[in-house]
Design an enzyme around this catalytic site. Structure first.
Site, PDB file in Angstrom:
ATOM      1  N   SER A   1       0.842  -1.197   0.000  1.00  0.00           N
ATOM      2  CA  SER A   1       0.000   0.000   0.000  1.00  0.00           C
ATOM      3  C   SER A   1       0.879   1.249   0.000  1.00  0.00           C
ATOM      4  CB  SER A   1      -0.897   0.007   1.235  1.00  0.00           C
ATOM      5  OG  SER A   1      -1.750  -1.113   1.229  1.00  0.00           O
TER       6      SER A   1
HETATM    7  N1  SAH Z   1      -0.628  -4.518   4.063  1.00  0.00           N
HETATM    8  C1  SAH Z   1      -0.052  -5.034   2.868  1.00  0.00           C
HETATM    9  C2  SAH Z   1      -1.079  -5.051   1.770  1.00  0.00           C
HETATM   10  C3  SAH Z   1      -0.892  -6.186   0.882  1.00  0.00           C
HETATM   11  S1  SAH Z   1      -2.101  -6.323  -0.386  1.00  0.00           S
HETATM   12  C4  SAH Z   1       1.154  -4.243   2.429  1.00  0.00           C
HETATM   13  O1  SAH Z   1       1.145  -3.026   2.497  1.00  0.00           O
HETATM   14  O2  SAH Z   1       2.100  -4.866   1.965  1.00  0.00           O
HETATM   15  C5  SAH Z   1      -3.316  -7.311   0.406  1.00  0.00           C
HETATM   16  C6  SAH Z   1      -2.878  -8.649   0.902  1.00  0.00           C
HETATM   17  O3  SAH Z   1      -4.038  -9.323   1.377  1.00  0.00           O
HETATM   18  C7  SAH Z   1      -2.258  -9.556  -0.159  1.00  0.00           C
HETATM   19  O4  SAH Z   1      -1.012  -9.979   0.273  1.00  0.00           O
HETATM   20  C8  SAH Z   1      -3.261 -10.710  -0.258  1.00  0.00           C
HETATM   21  O5  SAH Z   1      -2.649 -11.960  -0.527  1.00  0.00           O
HETATM   22  C9  SAH Z   1      -3.882 -10.694   1.125  1.00  0.00           C
HETATM   23  N2  SAH Z   1      -5.190 -11.367   1.223  1.00  0.00           N
HETATM   24  C10 SAH Z   1      -6.229 -11.341   0.348  1.00  0.00           C
HETATM   25  N3  SAH Z   1      -7.247 -12.104   0.799  1.00  0.00           N
HETATM   26  C11 SAH Z   1      -6.849 -12.612   1.997  1.00  0.00           C
HETATM   27  C12 SAH Z   1      -7.450 -13.481   2.956  1.00  0.00           C
HETATM   28  N4  SAH Z   1      -8.680 -13.991   2.789  1.00  0.00           N
HETATM   29  N5  SAH Z   1      -6.749 -13.785   4.067  1.00  0.00           N
HETATM   30  C13 SAH Z   1      -5.497 -13.299   4.268  1.00  0.00           C
HETATM   31  N6  SAH Z   1      -4.872 -12.481   3.410  1.00  0.00           N
HETATM   32  C14 SAH Z   1      -5.534 -12.133   2.283  1.00  0.00           C
END
Ligand code: SAH
Length: 220
Positions: free
Chosen positions: A69
């Site tokens: 993000s």
């Molecule tokens: N906070 C992170 C955002 C990553 S993008 C950062 O800044 O790096 C969102 C993340 O949510 C991805 O890694 C994706 O794999 C994860 N995600 C999506 N659905 C999910 C679920 N049901 N349970 C756990 N993680 C999930």
């Protein structure tokens, strides 16, 4: 810190300070959040080829089609989560590269974070260990189910978008606790849900852009 990053390390403190100034101009007011983001080497959370862009106000690709993000989103979601009180125990859904996790870890006592993509989590585990962040518990699972064995939580942050908040997450919020998450599909908004004695109260805020929450886990 490994040698290959040392060149960037020299300039990153200045670049990071410029990022903090920009966040302030963009309306981030919680000095606790800004102070913490000023100390975390964001460039270590992205691939080396993208390290020089780590402090720009953009989301960048990590692996497996996911994104880190943007600094503004991380700052905004963190300040919204912290707004109510001092938080002891927080749950994050969507660990990704772990940058948001690291920011939270410096501001609350314990962070539990769930990621569905195993290989992504493995790298994040190593990264957080190298940064000596020890108050984080990472779990490879479907975050839509929350983490009942560790809950209830004073704060929950979801960093992937959904049209409806998974019920188990609301159940794992303490009375007075709050959850910050993006909601929508084509148009998405940052939302805050507070658990009050009268029920759950939702506030819809800024327009945002996130990858979707998906069910099930990926192991390889
Ligand atoms: N906070 C992170 C955002 C990553 S993008 C950062 O800044 O790096 C969102 C993340 O949510 C991805 O890694 C994706 O794999 C994860 N995600 C999506 N659905 C999910 C679920 N049901 N349970 C756990 N993680 C999930």
């Amino acid at each position: 810190m490994s040698v290959r990053y040392s060149g960037i390390g020299m300039t990153s403190q200045r670049t990071r300070m410029r990022m903090i100034e920009r966040l302030r101009e963009q309306g981030i007011a919680d000095e606790r959040v800004l102070a913490v983001m000023n100390t975390i080497p964001r460039h270590l959370f992205v691939e080396e080829a993208l390290a020089s862009r780590a402090y720009e106000d953009v989301a960048l690709p990590i692996n497996f089609g996911q994104t880190i993000s943007s600094p503004w989103i991380v700052a905004r979601m963190t300040e919204l989560l912290l707004a109510s009180s001092v938080l002891r125990k927080v749950l994050e859904i969507g660990t990704g590269c772990g940058y948001q996790t690291a920011v939270l870890a410096k501001l609350v006592h314990e962070v539990y974070s769930i990621e569905r993509i195993g290989p992504l989590l493995t790298r994040t585990r190593i990264r957080l260990r190298e940064l000596r962040i020890n108050n984080v518990y990472l779990k490879h699972a479907d975050g839509m189910l929350g983490l009942p064995e560790a809950g209830p939580f004073e704060g929950i942050m979801m960093t992937a978008v959904t049209t409806q908040v998974p019920e188990p997450l609301l159940e794992q919020l303490i009375m007075g606790g709050r959850m910050v998450y993006p909601k929508g599909s084509r148009k998405q908004y940052l939302c805050v849900i507070e658990r009050t004695p009268q029920g759950f109260v939702e506030t819809v805020l800024d327009e945002v852009r996130f990858v979707p929450i998906l069910s099930g886990i990926i192991s390889k």
